[in-house]
Design a protein around this motif. Structure first.
Motif, PDB file in Angstrom:
ATOM      1  N   UNK A 166       0.850  -1.296   0.075  1.00 16.40           N
ATOM      2  CA  UNK A 166       0.091  -0.049   0.144  1.00 16.40           C
ATOM      3  C   UNK A 166       0.884   1.403  -0.076  1.00 16.40           C
ATOM      4  N   UNK A 167       1.991   1.142   0.750  1.00 16.88           N
ATOM      5  CA  UNK A 167       2.962   2.326   0.743  1.00 16.88           C
ATOM      6  C   UNK A 167       3.665   2.509  -0.408  1.00 16.88           C
ATOM      7  N   UNK A 168       4.045   1.526  -1.027  1.00 11.24           N
ATOM      8  CA  UNK A 168       4.872   1.508  -2.315  1.00 11.24           C
ATOM      9  C   UNK A 168       3.980   2.084  -3.307  1.00 11.24           C
ATOM     10  N   UNK A 169       2.525   1.549  -3.649  1.00 15.79           N
ATOM     11  CA  UNK A 169       1.794   2.173  -4.457  1.00 15.79           C
ATOM     12  C   UNK A 169       1.545   3.749  -4.376  1.00 15.79           C
ATOM     13  N   UNK A 170       1.458   4.331  -3.037  1.00 11.78           N
ATOM     14  CA  UNK A 170       1.353   5.753  -2.827  1.00 11.78           C
ATOM     15  C   UNK A 170       2.718   6.472  -3.559  1.00 11.78           C
ATOM     16  N   UNK A 171       3.852   5.848  -3.592  1.00 13.91           N
ATOM     17  CA  UNK A 171       5.092   6.124  -3.878  1.00 13.91           C
ATOM     18  C   UNK A 171       5.603   5.822  -5.158  1.00 13.91           C
ATOM     19  N   UNK A 172       4.790   4.984  -5.768  1.00  9.23           N
ATOM     20  CA  UNK A 172       4.840   4.652  -7.146  1.00  9.23           C
ATOM     21  C   UNK A 172       6.231   3.696  -7.312  1.00  9.23           C
ATOM     22  N   UNK A 173       6.178   2.728  -6.264  1.00  9.39           N
ATOM     23  CA  UNK A 173       7.333   1.786  -6.323  1.00  9.39           C
ATOM     24  C   UNK A 173       6.752   0.497  -6.647  1.00  9.39           C
ATOM     25  N   UNK A 174       7.366  -0.157  -7.850  1.00 11.53           N
ATOM     26  CA  UNK A 174       6.997  -1.421  -8.328  1.00 11.53           C
ATOM     27  C   UNK A 174       7.081  -2.483  -7.460  1.00 11.53           C
ATOM     28  N   UNK A 175       6.167  -3.748  -7.685  1.00 10.70           N
ATOM     29  CA  UNK A 175       6.521  -4.949  -6.631  1.00 10.70           C
ATOM     30  C   UNK A 175       5.108  -5.536  -6.680  1.00 10.70           C
ATOM     31  N   UNK A 176       5.201  -6.774  -6.282  1.00 10.00           N
ATOM     32  CA  UNK A 176       4.029  -7.609  -6.399  1.00 10.00           C
ATOM     33  C   UNK A 176       4.003  -8.538  -4.848  1.00 10.00           C
ATOM     34  N   UNK A 177       3.009  -8.957  -4.573  1.00 10.35           N
ATOM     35  CA  UNK A 177       2.980  -9.886  -3.324  1.00 10.35           C
ATOM     36  C   UNK A 177       3.916 -11.040  -3.463  1.00 10.35           C
ATOM     37  N   UNK A 178       3.826 -11.637  -4.533  1.00 14.64           N
ATOM     38  CA  UNK A 178       4.406 -12.918  -4.670  1.00 14.64           C
ATOM     39  C   UNK A 178       6.079 -12.806  -5.020  1.00 14.64           C
ATOM     40  N   UNK A 179       6.378 -11.328  -5.569  1.00 10.93           N
ATOM     41  CA  UNK A 179       7.946 -11.125  -5.621  1.00 10.93           C
ATOM     42  C   UNK A 179       8.357 -10.645  -4.422  1.00 10.93           C
ATOM     43  N   UNK A 180       7.767 -10.010  -3.456  1.00 12.46           N
ATOM     44  CA  UNK A 180       8.185  -9.683  -2.225  1.00 12.46           C
ATOM     45  C   UNK A 180       8.352 -11.146  -1.318  1.00 12.46           C
ATOM     46  N   UNK A 181       7.067 -12.006  -1.251  1.00 13.42           N
ATOM     47  CA  UNK A 181       7.161 -12.870  -0.425  1.00 13.42           C
ATOM     48  C   UNK A 181       8.359 -13.910  -0.716  1.00 13.42           C
ATOM     49  N   UNK A 182       8.419 -14.375  -2.084  1.00 14.19           N
ATOM     50  CA  UNK A 182       9.538 -15.196  -2.345  1.00 14.19           C
ATOM     51  C   UNK A 182      10.878 -14.705  -2.047  1.00 14.19           C
ATOM     52  N   UNK A 183      11.238 -13.255  -2.187  1.00 13.04           N
ATOM     53  CA  UNK A 183      12.620 -12.853  -1.747  1.00 13.04           C
ATOM     54  C   UNK A 183      12.661 -13.113  -0.278  1.00 13.04           C
ATOM     55  N   UNK A 184      11.742 -12.678   0.647  1.00 13.03           N
ATOM     56  CA  UNK A 184      11.717 -12.857   2.006  1.00 13.03           C
ATOM     57  C   UNK A 184      11.946 -14.160   2.406  1.00 13.03           C
ATOM     58  N   UNK A 185      11.319 -15.178   1.886  1.00 13.85           N
ATOM     59  CA  UNK A 185      11.534 -16.468   2.053  1.00 13.85           C
ATOM     60  C   UNK A 185      13.007 -17.185   1.996  1.00 13.85           C
ATOM     61  N   UNK A 186      13.461 -16.595   0.818  1.00  9.95           N
ATOM     62  CA  UNK A 186      15.217 -17.019   0.644  1.00  9.95           C
ATOM     63  C   UNK A 186      15.936 -16.153   1.669  1.00  9.95           C
ATOM     64  N   UNK A 187      15.702 -14.864   1.909  1.00 11.12           N
ATOM     65  CA  UNK A 187      16.604 -13.963   2.448  1.00 11.12           C
ATOM     66  C   UNK A 187      16.655 -14.226   4.127  1.00 11.12           C
ATOM     67  N   UNK A 188      15.586 -14.519   4.660  1.00  6.88           N
ATOM     68  CA  UNK A 188      15.370 -14.399   6.181  1.00  6.88           C
ATOM     69  C   UNK A 188      14.185 -15.489   6.787  1.00  6.88           C
ATOM     70  N   UNK A 189      13.463 -16.152   5.720  1.00  6.62           N
ATOM     71  CA  UNK A 189      12.660 -17.336   6.109  1.00  6.62           C
ATOM     72  C   UNK A 189      11.456 -16.728   6.703  1.00  6.62           C
ATOM     73  N   UNK A 190      11.248 -15.398   6.814  1.00 16.72           N
ATOM     74  CA  UNK A 190      10.060 -14.635   7.428  1.00 16.72           C
ATOM     75  C   UNK A 190      10.415 -14.139   8.605  1.00 16.72           C
ATOM     76  N   UNK A 191      11.636 -14.066   9.291  1.00 19.68           N
ATOM     77  CA  UNK A 191      12.044 -13.672  10.548  1.00 19.68           C
ATOM     78  C   UNK A 191      12.442 -12.225  10.571  1.00 19.68           C
ATOM     79  N   UNK A 192      11.819 -11.168  10.879  1.00 15.02           N
ATOM     80  CA  UNK A 192      12.199  -9.944  10.887  1.00 15.02           C
ATOM     81  C   UNK A 192      13.246  -9.309  11.751  1.00 15.02           C
ATOM     82  N   UNK A 193      13.940 -10.244  12.579  1.00 19.52           N
ATOM     83  CA  UNK A 193      14.974 -10.163  13.638  1.00 19.52           C
ATOM     84  C   UNK A 193      16.565 -10.697  12.913  1.00 19.52           C
TER      85      UNK A 193
END
Length: 259
Positions: A166-193
């Motif tokens: 939602x914030x990205x849409x306000x600022x014109x930053x491209x990206x999809x749910x699938x693309x974000x989720x896929x990279x998060x699971x590879x980088x941190x397995x969903x752990x924000x810390x």
């Protein structure tokens, strides 16, 4: 004799108000007009009463008269017009014609039509212009932003990604749910810390942190206003990383490995 003389004088005076009556014997007698004095007094009283009635009727007639229209001429002022037309004050005249005069009572111009005796009818409101589409579109965008601001997101990976989008849409930053989720699971397995303490960045003193493993200098450079300044904050981390990915790769969707 004195008594008879007195009677004759009274009789002479009454002749001026009498009339001649002729009897059968032909003798003329001067007879007084009965009630002459009373009638003479009644005539002025009746005239006075009639005048008073007319005077009383005049204001009533004036009240019944409808409002009149006055056209302003050069040299006029509201005060002068009010005096000339028996309006109680210039303020009353102004209040009755405020729609026509405007906010400044001193600005009246020749040809301006004023209503005397009643409040002027308000001017009909102008119809809105046909070209209202741009304003309507702006209103729609405002409502959309308000809806985004009021949306409540869940405090989990799904909610973090949706809020970031939602914030990205306000600022014109491209990206999809699938693309974000896929990279998060590879980088941190969903752990924000999550933090990387063994790669070259860590060796240089700037370890990668958070859901999308962003180093502090990159986070600071691509931080999106309105989000937290803490690189561990899930929404701030995702949004900054996607902003960086858009600048370098066109979109987070194009990232499929270390970046």
């Amino acid at each position: 004799m004195p008594a008879k003389g007195k009677h004759r004088r009274s009789k002479v005076r009454s002749l001026t108000r009498g009339f001649i009556a002729v009897g059968t014997g032909g003798a003329a007698l001067a007879l007084p007009l009965i009630g002459a004095t009373t009638a003479g007094a009644a005539q002025p009283a009746a005239a006075a009463e009639k005048a008073a009635t007319s005077a009383a009727a005049a204001p009533a007639a004036a009240k019944k008269a409808g409002p009149t229209t006055y056209s302003v001429v050069a040299g006029d002022s509201l005060s002068k017009i009010a005096d000339a037309h028996s309006v109680s004050s210039w303020k009353k005249l102004y209040q009755d014609n405020r729609e026509a005069i405007g906010d400044d009572p001193s600005l009246i111009h020749p040809g301006l039509k004023l209503t005397i005796g009643a409040k002027a009818e308000p001017k009909a409101k102008a119809k809105p212009k046909a070209k209202a589409a741009p304003a309507s579109e702006r209103a729609d965008r405002s409502e959309t932003r308000a809806a985004v601001a009021k949306t409540t997101y869940t405090n989990d990976l799904d909610g973090w990604i949706k809020e970031s989008l939602a914030i990205m849409a306000e600022h014109g930053i491209p990206g999809t749910y699938e693309g974000i989720h896929r990279n998060i699971m590879r980088e941190s397995s969903g752990n924000p810390m999550a933090i990387n303490n063994w790669d070259s960045n860590a060796a240089a003193g700037t370890p990668s942190k958070g859901l999308l493993q962003v180093i502090q200098p990159t986070f600071a450079a691509y931080h999106v206003p309105g989000t937290s300044l803490d690189s561990y904050d899930p929404v701030a981390n995702i949004t900054a990383a996607c902003n960086y990915a858009a600048d370098r790769y066109g979109s987070i969707d194009n990232v499929n490995g270390p970046y």
